[in-house]
Design an enzyme around this catalytic site. Structure first.
Site, mmCIF file in Angstrom:
data_model
loop_
_atom_site.group_PDB
_atom_site.id
_atom_site.type_symbol
_atom_site.label_atom_id
_atom_site.label_comp_id
_atom_site.label_asym_id
_atom_site.label_seq_id
_atom_site.Cartn_x
_atom_site.Cartn_y
_atom_site.Cartn_z
ATOM 1 N N ASN A 11 0.830 -1.220 0.000
ATOM 2 C CA ASN A 11 0.000 0.000 0.000
ATOM 3 C C ASN A 11 0.861 1.267 0.000
ATOM 4 O OD1 ASN A 11 -2.596 1.578 2.049
ATOM 5 N ND2 ASN A 11 -2.482 1.442 -0.147
ATOM 6 N N ASP A 122 5.343 -5.465 -9.464
ATOM 7 C CA ASP A 122 5.724 -4.749 -8.253
ATOM 8 C C ASP A 122 6.966 -3.915 -8.558
ATOM 9 O OD1 ASP A 122 6.598 -3.915 -5.788
ATOM 10 O OD2 ASP A 122 6.310 -5.853 -4.818
#
Ligand code: 4NP
Length: 151
Positions: A11, A122
């Protein structure tokens, strides 16, 4: 009110960017957009400086967002839960209480390439290129989401 949650691992990189992008494409009187991470490493932290920078470059300010961890009450608080990758998908589905919860969980890139379950990579351990790439993917997906939800 339609409530949308963006979920990644920390997050701090992908989901805050997705939150900022989708918010900018939807009127806030009828849509709520938030983000969360499946991990607990970055609770209370602002987004990664590289996510803040790429957002700023595209006219968005996400610098005040704060990391929080996904929890089971998010299945009640949100109508649609978009995950960035298959690991996020597994972690969120593990917390689902029933089929109704599970049905809320979607791969965000399926908005562009249906049923492919593609991952938003990612970018945490890469360079700034990775963040621009992620921005472009999320911007494309969020454009589809915004037009679908408003049609
Ligand atoms: P995100 O990126 O899931 O897009 O926020 C990551 C941020 C931090 C870590 C992993 C991914 N971490 O391992 O600390």
């Amino acid at each position: 009110m339609t409530r949308i949650l963006m979920v990644c691992l920390g997050n701090i990189c992908r989901s805050p960017l997705a939150e900022g992008i989708l918010k900018s494409k939807l009127p806030n009187h009828s849509f709520t957009v938030d983000s969360a991470g499946t991990g607990d490493y970055h609770i209370g932290k602002n987004p990664d400086s590289r996510s803040i920078a790429v957002a700023k470059k595209h006219g968005l300010d996400i610098s005040n967002l704060k990391g929080r961890q996904f929890n089971v009450s998010d299945f009640d608080a949100f109508d649609i839960i978009y995950v960035m990758d298959e690991s996020n998908y597994r972690n969120v589905i593990l917390l689902a209480r029933d089929d109704q919860d599970k049905a809320k969980v979607k791969f965000i890139l399926n908005e562009i390439d249906p049923d492919q379950d593609n991952n938003v990579p990612d970018p945490y351990y890469g360079g700034t290129d990775g963040f621009e790439n992620v921005y472009n993917m999320l911007n494309e997906a969020c454009s589809v989401i915004a037009s679908t939800l408003q049609s």
